[in-house]
Design an enzyme around this catalytic site. Sequence first.
Site, PDB file in Angstrom:
ATOM      1  N   ALA A  34       0.869  -1.190   0.000  1.00  0.00           N
ATOM      2  CA  ALA A  34       0.000   0.000   0.000  1.00  0.00           C
ATOM      3  C   ALA A  34       0.905   1.239   0.000  1.00  0.00           C
ATOM      4  O   ALA A  34       0.813   2.118   0.872  1.00  0.00           O
ATOM      5  CB  ALA A  34      -0.972  -0.004   1.175  1.00  0.00           C
ATOM      6  N   HIS A  39       6.950   5.714   1.727  1.00  0.00           N
ATOM      7  CA  HIS A  39       7.725   4.556   1.274  1.00  0.00           C
ATOM      8  C   HIS A  39       8.659   4.966   0.125  1.00  0.00           C
ATOM      9  O   HIS A  39       9.829   4.558   0.082  1.00  0.00           O
ATOM     10  CB  HIS A  39       6.800   3.458   0.736  1.00  0.00           C
ATOM     11  CG  HIS A  39       5.858   2.873   1.741  1.00  0.00           C
ATOM     12  ND1 HIS A  39       4.500   3.017   1.654  1.00  0.00           N
ATOM     13  CD2 HIS A  39       6.075   2.116   2.852  1.00  0.00           C
ATOM     14  CE1 HIS A  39       3.909   2.381   2.656  1.00  0.00           C
ATOM     15  NE2 HIS A  39       4.845   1.828   3.402  1.00  0.00           N
ATOM     16  N   GLY A 149      11.693   4.322   7.998  1.00  0.00           N
ATOM     17  CA  GLY A 149      11.140   5.650   8.243  1.00  0.00           C
ATOM     18  C   GLY A 149      11.086   5.985   9.729  1.00  0.00           C
ATOM     19  O   GLY A 149      10.737   5.138  10.559  1.00  0.00           O
ATOM     20  N   LYS A 151       8.916   7.721  10.919  1.00  0.00           N
ATOM     21  CA  LYS A 151       7.482   7.637  11.277  1.00  0.00           C
ATOM     22  C   LYS A 151       7.291   6.538  12.320  1.00  0.00           C
ATOM     23  O   LYS A 151       6.473   6.658  13.226  1.00  0.00           O
ATOM     24  CB  LYS A 151       6.692   7.328  10.004  1.00  0.00           C
ATOM     25  CG  LYS A 151       5.379   6.632  10.188  1.00  0.00           C
ATOM     26  CD  LYS A 151       4.296   7.632  10.332  1.00  0.00           C
ATOM     27  CE  LYS A 151       2.919   7.066  10.570  1.00  0.00           C
ATOM     28  NZ  LYS A 151       2.717   5.654  10.537  1.00  0.00           N
TER      29      LYS A 151
HETATM   30  P1  AMP Z   1       5.056  -0.125   6.456  1.00  0.00           P
HETATM   31  O1  AMP Z   1       4.691  -0.510   5.060  1.00  0.00           O
HETATM   32  O2  AMP Z   1       4.029   0.706   7.137  1.00  0.00           O
HETATM   33  O3  AMP Z   1       5.548  -1.284   7.269  1.00  0.00           O
HETATM   34  O4  AMP Z   1       6.305   0.841   6.325  1.00  0.00           O
HETATM   35  C1  AMP Z   1       7.453   0.460   5.631  1.00  0.00           C
HETATM   36  C2  AMP Z   1       8.537   1.476   5.859  1.00  0.00           C
HETATM   37  O5  AMP Z   1       8.091   2.754   5.406  1.00  0.00           O
HETATM   38  C3  AMP Z   1       8.888   1.630   7.335  1.00  0.00           C
HETATM   39  O6  AMP Z   1      10.290   1.819   7.458  1.00  0.00           O
HETATM   40  C4  AMP Z   1       8.134   2.882   7.714  1.00  0.00           C
HETATM   41  O7  AMP Z   1       8.694   3.567   8.817  1.00  0.00           O
HETATM   42  C5  AMP Z   1       8.272   3.689   6.450  1.00  0.00           C
HETATM   43  N1  AMP Z   1       7.249   4.731   6.397  1.00  0.00           N
HETATM   44  C6  AMP Z   1       5.911   4.557   6.561  1.00  0.00           C
HETATM   45  N2  AMP Z   1       5.289   5.751   6.517  1.00  0.00           N
HETATM   46  C7  AMP Z   1       6.252   6.689   6.331  1.00  0.00           C
HETATM   47  C8  AMP Z   1       6.248   8.104   6.217  1.00  0.00           C
HETATM   48  N3  AMP Z   1       5.117   8.816   6.286  1.00  0.00           N
HETATM   49  N4  AMP Z   1       7.427   8.733   6.025  1.00  0.00           N
HETATM   50  C9  AMP Z   1       8.587   8.028   5.959  1.00  0.00           C
HETATM   51  N5  AMP Z   1       8.655   6.697   6.058  1.00  0.00           N
HETATM   52  C10 AMP Z   1       7.506   6.031   6.248  1.00  0.00           C
END
Ligand code: AMP
Length: 281
Positions: A34, A39, A149, A151
Amino acid sequence: MTAPMIRQLSDLRAQVASWKAAGETIGLVPTMGALHQGHLSLVAAAKAACDRVIVTIFVNPRQFNSAEDLANYPKTEEQDAQKLKPFNVDALYVPDGDQIYPEGFSTTVSVGGVVDVLCGAARPGHFDGVATVVTKLFLQSQADQAFFGEKDFQQVQVVTRLARDLDIPIKVVPCPTIREEDGLAMSSRNLLLSDRARVYAPELNRAMEDVAESVLAGNDMAQARAAALARLERAGFTKVDYFELRASDDLRLLQRPDVPARLFVAAWLAGVRLIDNIAVG
Ligand code: AMP
């Protein structure tokens, strides 16, 4: 160019071996799909730093606390592949479930200390799931650098520690949080917000910014926090898992930002759990 999609570990290993033989460096961007600009900012950072970039998409069942949350998690594989096109990544690793957790899988990686608070306390077992899958992805990809991230600031701490403690030769690179124009931190979970909830969701970031300003001005954290919680309640947030000021290095609880500090929040809006964190000062 559409990234070559890899679903089997043996194919990933063959690809990685040929890059290593050519002396090329490898960057890894682990995601649960997603994909959004947050990302993609990690992908851009990986492309700038490494010869080859592997993006992974794996919705890791072990880091979810409820079957419902896992079932509802957005899955947009086709659109994800399209969004990655302009970045010319070298591999999109979307492992079949048994490539990560084969039958009889019985190992858990568990990081101590930093997992006891915040999301670790609110979501028991969550970081064991994260640490286990990230360890596997580090070892499967043999990447030189991995991009995460801020985040998910606590997650950055967890994966940095596990790489260090287990002598995995990989550099964990933290990247800044990317936000919507109204301040809402980008998140795959934002897709689950109703139109109405989306309007109120940025209050989370605004409440944090106000608390940061207030405690930097010398005001009491407890008072600033109480005002922020009231504000979130007015905006329709139903539950706040935590709203805390903590030290950036070891996440110990603080009353005032007298060392490098961050505010951390997790709160529920219309059935969706949103998290965010910002530096204070
Ligand atoms: P996820 O798909 O939510 O597991 O996130 C995958 C990677 O993307 C992780 O390292 C998150 O910290 C990073 N990430 C998610 N949202 C953001 C954002 N808004 N800004 C920067 N990195 C992000």
